[in-house]
Motif scaffolding. Sequence first.
Motif, PDB file in Angstrom:
ATOM      1  N   GLY A  76       0.819  -1.418  -0.119  1.00  0.00           N
ATOM      2  CA  GLY A  76      -0.011  -0.192  -0.001  1.00  0.00           C
ATOM      3  C   GLY A  76       1.008   1.290   0.086  1.00  0.00           C
ATOM      4  N   CYS A  77       1.978   1.272   0.807  1.00  0.00           N
ATOM      5  CA  CYS A  77       2.963   2.480   0.926  1.00  0.00           C
ATOM      6  C   CYS A  77       3.585   2.685  -0.466  1.00  0.00           C
ATOM      7  N   LEU A  78       3.746   1.512  -1.278  1.00  0.00           N
ATOM      8  CA  LEU A  78       4.252   1.679  -2.572  1.00  0.00           C
ATOM      9  C   LEU A  78       3.429   2.277  -3.539  1.00  0.00           C
ATOM     10  N   LYS A  79       2.318   1.870  -3.442  1.00  0.00           N
ATOM     11  CA  LYS A  79       1.224   2.487  -4.271  1.00  0.00           C
ATOM     12  C   LYS A  79       1.001   3.896  -4.094  1.00  0.00           C
ATOM     13  N   GLN A  80       0.862   4.208  -2.669  1.00  0.00           N
ATOM     14  CA  GLN A  80       0.441   5.604  -2.404  1.00  0.00           C
ATOM     15  C   GLN A  80       1.978   6.376  -2.938  1.00  0.00           C
ATOM     16  N   ALA A  83       2.059   6.987  -6.569  1.00  0.00           N
ATOM     17  CA  ALA A  83       0.958   7.865  -7.184  1.00  0.00           C
ATOM     18  C   ALA A  83       1.501   9.527  -6.832  1.00  0.00           C
ATOM     19  N   SER A  84       2.164   9.554  -5.868  1.00  0.00           N
ATOM     20  CA  SER A  84       2.616  10.947  -5.285  1.00  0.00           C
ATOM     21  C   SER A  84       3.745  11.647  -5.688  1.00  0.00           C
ATOM     22  N   SER A  86       5.866  12.339  -8.901  1.00  0.00           N
ATOM     23  CA  SER A  86       5.676  12.585 -10.443  1.00  0.00           C
ATOM     24  C   SER A  86       6.929  11.863 -11.123  1.00  0.00           C
ATOM     25  N   GLY A  87       6.581  11.370 -12.173  1.00  0.00           N
ATOM     26  CA  GLY A  87       7.442  10.763 -13.321  1.00  0.00           C
ATOM     27  C   GLY A  87       7.963   9.443 -13.158  1.00  0.00           C
ATOM     28  N   ILE A  88       7.565   8.771 -12.167  1.00  0.00           N
ATOM     29  CA  ILE A  88       8.024   7.367 -11.783  1.00  0.00           C
ATOM     30  C   ILE A  88       7.169   6.294 -13.174  1.00  0.00           C
ATOM     31  N   GLN A  89       8.179   5.773 -13.471  1.00  0.00           N
ATOM     32  CA  GLN A  89       7.840   4.820 -14.569  1.00  0.00           C
ATOM     33  C   GLN A  89       7.416   3.560 -14.144  1.00  0.00           C
ATOM     34  N   PRO A  90       6.172   3.045 -14.572  1.00  0.00           N
ATOM     35  CA  PRO A  90       5.671   1.835 -13.886  1.00  0.00           C
ATOM     36  C   PRO A  90       6.397   0.619 -14.235  1.00  0.00           C
ATOM     37  N   ALA A  91       7.017   0.698 -15.334  1.00  0.00           N
ATOM     38  CA  ALA A  91       8.054  -0.622 -15.913  1.00  0.00           C
ATOM     39  C   ALA A  91       9.192  -0.744 -15.044  1.00  0.00           C
ATOM     40  N   LEU A  92       9.901   0.551 -14.807  1.00  0.00           N
ATOM     41  CA  LEU A  92      10.897   0.439 -14.053  1.00  0.00           C
ATOM     42  C   LEU A  92      10.808   0.105 -12.434  1.00  0.00           C
ATOM     43  N   ALA A  93       9.474   0.612 -12.062  1.00  0.00           N
ATOM     44  CA  ALA A  93       9.130   0.249 -10.704  1.00  0.00           C
ATOM     45  C   ALA A  93       8.815  -1.239 -10.370  1.00  0.00           C
ATOM     46  N   GLN A  94       8.273  -1.769 -11.591  1.00  0.00           N
ATOM     47  CA  GLN A  94       7.957  -3.306 -11.468  1.00  0.00           C
ATOM     48  C   GLN A  94       9.194  -4.177 -11.553  1.00  0.00           C
ATOM     49  N   GLY A  95      10.220  -3.777 -12.076  1.00  0.00           N
ATOM     50  CA  GLY A  95      11.181  -4.321 -12.373  1.00  0.00           C
ATOM     51  C   GLY A  95      12.383  -4.208 -11.225  1.00  0.00           C
ATOM     52  N   LEU A  96      12.250  -3.388 -10.485  1.00  0.00           N
ATOM     53  CA  LEU A  96      13.343  -3.012  -9.468  1.00  0.00           C
ATOM     54  C   LEU A  96      13.520  -3.899  -8.419  1.00  0.00           C
ATOM     55  N   ILE A 104       9.870 -10.607  -4.623  1.00  0.00           N
ATOM     56  CA  ILE A 104       8.717 -10.271  -3.792  1.00  0.00           C
ATOM     57  C   ILE A 104       7.280 -10.942  -4.345  1.00  0.00           C
ATOM     58  N   PRO A 105       6.361 -11.284  -3.253  1.00  0.00           N
ATOM     59  CA  PRO A 105       5.287 -12.053  -3.713  1.00  0.00           C
ATOM     60  C   PRO A 105       4.224 -11.092  -4.399  1.00  0.00           C
ATOM     61  N   TYR A 106       4.399 -10.075  -4.940  1.00  0.00           N
ATOM     62  CA  TYR A 106       3.443  -9.332  -5.638  1.00  0.00           C
ATOM     63  C   TYR A 106       3.964  -8.445  -6.714  1.00  0.00           C
ATOM     64  N   SER A 107       3.323  -7.932  -7.692  1.00  0.00           N
ATOM     65  CA  SER A 107       3.829  -6.869  -8.920  1.00  0.00           C
ATOM     66  C   SER A 107       3.413  -5.448  -8.059  1.00  0.00           C
ATOM     67  N   ILE A 108       4.472  -4.767  -8.331  1.00  0.00           N
ATOM     68  CA  ILE A 108       4.405  -3.225  -7.947  1.00  0.00           C
ATOM     69  C   ILE A 108       3.905  -2.632  -9.183  1.00  0.00           C
ATOM     70  N   SER A 109       2.577  -2.408  -8.858  1.00  0.00           N
ATOM     71  CA  SER A 109       1.753  -1.827 -10.166  1.00  0.00           C
ATOM     72  C   SER A 109       0.594  -0.906  -9.237  1.00  0.00           C
TER      73      SER A 109
END
Length: 118
Positions: A76-80, A83-84, A86-96, A104-109
């Motif tokens: 939840g914190c990662l999602k918040q 979202a707050s 600016s400029g975070i690229q979802p593909a980079l976050a997911q692959g981090l 980790i047992p879930y996708s960062i999305s």
Amino acid sequence: MARSGLMVLAGVVLACLLVCAPYAEGTITCGQVVNSLTPCISYLRSGGALPPACCTGVKNLNNAAKSTPDRQTACGCLKQASASISGIQPALAQGLPGKCGVNIPYSISPSTDCSKVK
């Protein structure tokens, strides 16, 4: 009379426990999540070289999130945070996590349902 008073008291205590009992809470806070991943922000915005402090934060966060409530809180914190900031690229976050050697047992999305994270 004393017995019925005791039963009423027990019922009130039980009701208070049920109403006031917190949901399962982890020991991880959003502040810890953000502090752990702050060194990753430039990478998450533009890619490029991954700062060593970023992977240290990712690994430390993963090591701290051992229980389901902790993982749900971190999710939840990662999602918040994503979202707050600016400029975070979802593909980079997911692959981090993978880039840092962490599984980790879930996708960062933004679409991840954190309540289903185990």
